[in-house]
Design a protein around this motif. Structure first.
Motif, PDB file in Angstrom:
ATOM      1  N   GLY A  56       6.902  95.672  78.041  1.00  0.00           N
ATOM      2  CA  GLY A  56       7.355  97.011  77.692  1.00  0.00           C
ATOM      3  C   GLY A  56       8.847  97.189  77.704  1.00  0.00           C
ATOM      4  N   ASN A  57       9.603  96.117  77.455  1.00  0.00           N
ATOM      5  CA  ASN A  57      11.065  96.215  77.378  1.00  0.00           C
ATOM      6  C   ASN A  57      11.529  95.906  75.951  1.00  0.00           C
ATOM      7  N   LYS A  58      12.779  95.525  75.785  1.00  0.00           N
ATOM      8  CA  LYS A  58      13.323  95.189  74.467  1.00  0.00           C
ATOM      9  C   LYS A  58      13.914  93.778  74.470  1.00  0.00           C
ATOM     10  N   LEU A  59      13.263  92.896  75.178  1.00  0.00           N
ATOM     11  CA  LEU A  59      13.756  91.519  75.307  1.00  0.00           C
ATOM     12  C   LEU A  59      13.529  90.749  74.008  1.00  0.00           C
ATOM     13  N   ARG A  60      14.544  90.035  73.586  1.00  0.00           N
ATOM     14  CA  ARG A  60      14.434  89.172  72.398  1.00  0.00           C
ATOM     15  C   ARG A  60      14.369  87.696  72.785  1.00  0.00           C
ATOM     16  N   ARG A  61      14.882  87.373  73.947  1.00  0.00           N
ATOM     17  CA  ARG A  61      14.819  86.003  74.461  1.00  0.00           C
ATOM     18  C   ARG A  61      14.585  86.046  75.967  1.00  0.00           C
ATOM     19  N   ILE A  62      14.122  84.921  76.503  1.00  0.00           N
ATOM     20  CA  ILE A  62      13.858  84.827  77.938  1.00  0.00           C
ATOM     21  C   ILE A  62      14.691  83.682  78.507  1.00  0.00           C
ATOM     22  N   ASP A  63      15.637  84.003  79.355  1.00  0.00           N
ATOM     23  CA  ASP A  63      16.451  82.970  79.995  1.00  0.00           C
ATOM     24  C   ASP A  63      16.684  83.284  81.469  1.00  0.00           C
ATOM     25  N   CYS A  64      15.804  84.077  82.065  1.00  0.00           N
ATOM     26  CA  CYS A  64      16.006  84.521  83.436  1.00  0.00           C
ATOM     27  C   CYS A  64      15.111  83.811  84.440  1.00  0.00           C
ATOM     28  N   ILE A  65      14.201  82.943  83.985  1.00  0.00           N
ATOM     29  CA  ILE A  65      13.225  82.330  84.894  1.00  0.00           C
ATOM     30  C   ILE A  65      13.268  80.801  84.813  1.00  0.00           C
ATOM     31  N   LEU A  66      14.420  80.263  84.553  1.00  0.00           N
ATOM     32  CA  LEU A  66      14.546  78.810  84.387  1.00  0.00           C
ATOM     33  C   LEU A  66      14.328  78.056  85.690  1.00  0.00           C
ATOM     34  N   ASN A  67      14.411  78.742  86.823  1.00  0.00           N
ATOM     35  CA  ASN A  67      14.239  78.076  88.122  1.00  0.00           C
ATOM     36  C   ASN A  67      13.067  78.631  88.926  1.00  0.00           C
ATOM     37  N   ASN A  68      12.200  79.369  88.262  1.00  0.00           N
ATOM     38  CA  ASN A  68      11.035  79.949  88.944  1.00  0.00           C
ATOM     39  C   ASN A  68       9.790  79.119  88.622  1.00  0.00           C
ATOM     40  N   PHE A  69       9.730  77.948  89.214  1.00  0.00           N
ATOM     41  CA  PHE A  69       8.705  76.972  88.854  1.00  0.00           C
ATOM     42  C   PHE A  69       7.313  77.324  89.374  1.00  0.00           C
ATOM     43  N   ARG A  70       7.216  78.278  90.291  1.00  0.00           N
ATOM     44  CA  ARG A  70       5.923  78.585  90.899  1.00  0.00           C
ATOM     45  C   ARG A  70       5.205  79.758  90.237  1.00  0.00           C
ATOM     46  N   LEU A  71       5.749  80.269  89.180  1.00  0.00           N
ATOM     47  CA  LEU A  71       5.101  81.391  88.502  1.00  0.00           C
ATOM     48  C   LEU A  71       3.690  81.014  88.056  1.00  0.00           C
ATOM     49  N   SER A  72       2.748  81.880  88.342  1.00  0.00           N
ATOM     50  CA  SER A  72       1.368  81.654  87.910  1.00  0.00           C
ATOM     51  C   SER A  72       0.894  82.712  86.915  1.00  0.00           C
ATOM     52  N   GLU A  73       1.550  83.886  86.911  1.00  0.00           N
ATOM     53  CA  GLU A  73       1.206  84.933  85.949  1.00  0.00           C
ATOM     54  C   GLU A  73       2.501  85.545  85.416  1.00  0.00           C
ATOM     55  N   LEU A  74       2.587  85.614  84.077  1.00  0.00           N
ATOM     56  CA  LEU A  74       3.800  86.122  83.435  1.00  0.00           C
ATOM     57  C   LEU A  74       3.398  87.083  82.316  1.00  0.00           C
ATOM     58  N   TYR A  75       3.926  88.295  82.381  1.00  0.00           N
ATOM     59  CA  TYR A  75       3.568  89.347  81.431  1.00  0.00           C
ATOM     60  C   TYR A  75       4.789  89.703  80.591  1.00  0.00           C
ATOM     61  N   LEU A  76       4.764  89.307  79.333  1.00  0.00           N
ATOM     62  CA  LEU A  76       5.894  89.506  78.422  1.00  0.00           C
ATOM     63  C   LEU A  76       5.492  90.287  77.176  1.00  0.00           C
ATOM     64  N   GLU A  77       4.339  90.905  77.190  1.00  0.00           N
ATOM     65  CA  GLU A  77       3.870  91.624  76.007  1.00  0.00           C
ATOM     66  C   GLU A  77       4.728  92.865  75.740  1.00  0.00           C
ATOM     67  N   ASN A  78       4.619  93.357  74.502  1.00  0.00           N
ATOM     68  CA  ASN A  78       5.314  94.594  74.093  1.00  0.00           C
ATOM     69  C   ASN A  78       6.823  94.485  74.262  1.00  0.00           C
ATOM     70  N   ASN A  79       7.381  93.372  73.812  1.00  0.00           N
ATOM     71  CA  ASN A  79       8.826  93.191  73.754  1.00  0.00           C
ATOM     72  C   ASN A  79       9.225  92.914  72.302  1.00  0.00           C
TER      73      ASN A  79
END
Length: 269
Positions: A56-79
């Motif tokens: 639900g944001n206005k993100l065009r690219r994702i470069d903020c989680i390059l070191n978050n290796f343990r993520l198991s759920e990621l919600y990027l819809e509606n961008n």
């Protein structure tokens, strides 16, 4: 730019304070959805972050989680995401990924980015331009075999089988149709095997040659060899004309189903 970055940090800090979290090591989830964000600051300080909402944001690219290796759920819809290359492939622990309602156009690049995610079980890609491509669902099912729920629909075994036949056509046709050294229709045998035991054994006279023990004797060896040559089993060898087999990329982009390749057959004795 400075004020905007500060604003993003303030949002995160306010959320942590509200939840009573003082140490970065204690942060396992972050809610940053519906914040009208165009960028997100680096979240690498949260080493054990497992759940992240950025929808639900206005993100065009994702470069903020390059070191978050343990993520198991990621919600990027509606961008407004247009590309994820190099942004998600390192998240090998990811099990749930929501990417629907974005602007992703390149199916091959998206799937290539997601292939290292061997634990991925739930994936949404609908309402992206790439979802309009021919055989989109079969392509994703085949290249991401760990996915069990795609676009809110369970992946059926029949869909997996169909995708395998489509994108591994060479192996499928090879297994189903090729015969190597298969016995073909030929001349009937002179006697049945069970009849051989009924014939009394005889010793041919001197200078008499036979084709085999149940064949009539021949004085001329050439006659016996000639009979043997016409009585052999006919063998058959079949192979594909591989130059006419379309590649998986060509099959996926084709409007209609691909035709079967030509089979060449050779028979010999």
């Amino acid at each position: 730019m400075y004020s905007y970055s500060c604003n993003r940090s303030v949002i995160i800090e306010a959320q942590l304070e509200e939840r009573g979290i003082r140490k970065d090591i204690d942060v396992t989830l972050l809610y940053l959805s519906d914040r009208n964000l165009k960028e997100v600051c680096d979240l690498g300080r949260f080493k054990i972050l497992r759940y992240l909402w950025l929808n639900g944001n206005k993100l065009r690219r994702i470069d903020c989680i390059l070191n978050n290796f343990r993520l198991s759920e990621l919600y990027l819809e509606n961008n407004e995401l247009i590309d994820i290359s190099g942004a998600l492939g390192h998240l090998t622990c990811l099990q749930v990924l929501m990417l629907h309602n974005n602007q992703l156009t390149k199916l091959e690049e998206v799937v290539r980015e997601l292939r290292p995610m061997q634990a991925l079980r739930v994936l949404n890609l609908f309402n992206n331009p790439l979802a309009q491509e021919n055989e989109y669902r079969s392509y994703v099912i085949h290249h991401l075999p760990s996915v069990e729920l795609l676009d809110r629909q369970e992946v059926l075994q029949s869909e997996r089988d169909r995708a395998w036949r489509m994108y591994e056509q060479e192996q499928y046709l090879l297994r189903e149709t090729i015969a190597f050294g298969r016995r073909a229709e030929g001349l009937p045998p002179r006697t049945r095997p069970q009849d051989r035991h009924k014939r009394p054994s005889t010793i041919p006279e001197k200078d008499v040659v036979a084709n085999n023990f149940d064949a009539p004797p021949y004085e001329n060896p050439n006659h016996a060899v000639a009979l043997r040559s016409v009585s052999r089993a006919v063998m058959q060898y079949s192979m594909f004309d591989w130059s006419k087999v379309p590649k998986s990329e060509e099959r996926r982009l084709a409007e209609g189903p691909p035709g079967l390749p030509q089979i060449m057959t050779i028979r010999f004795k």
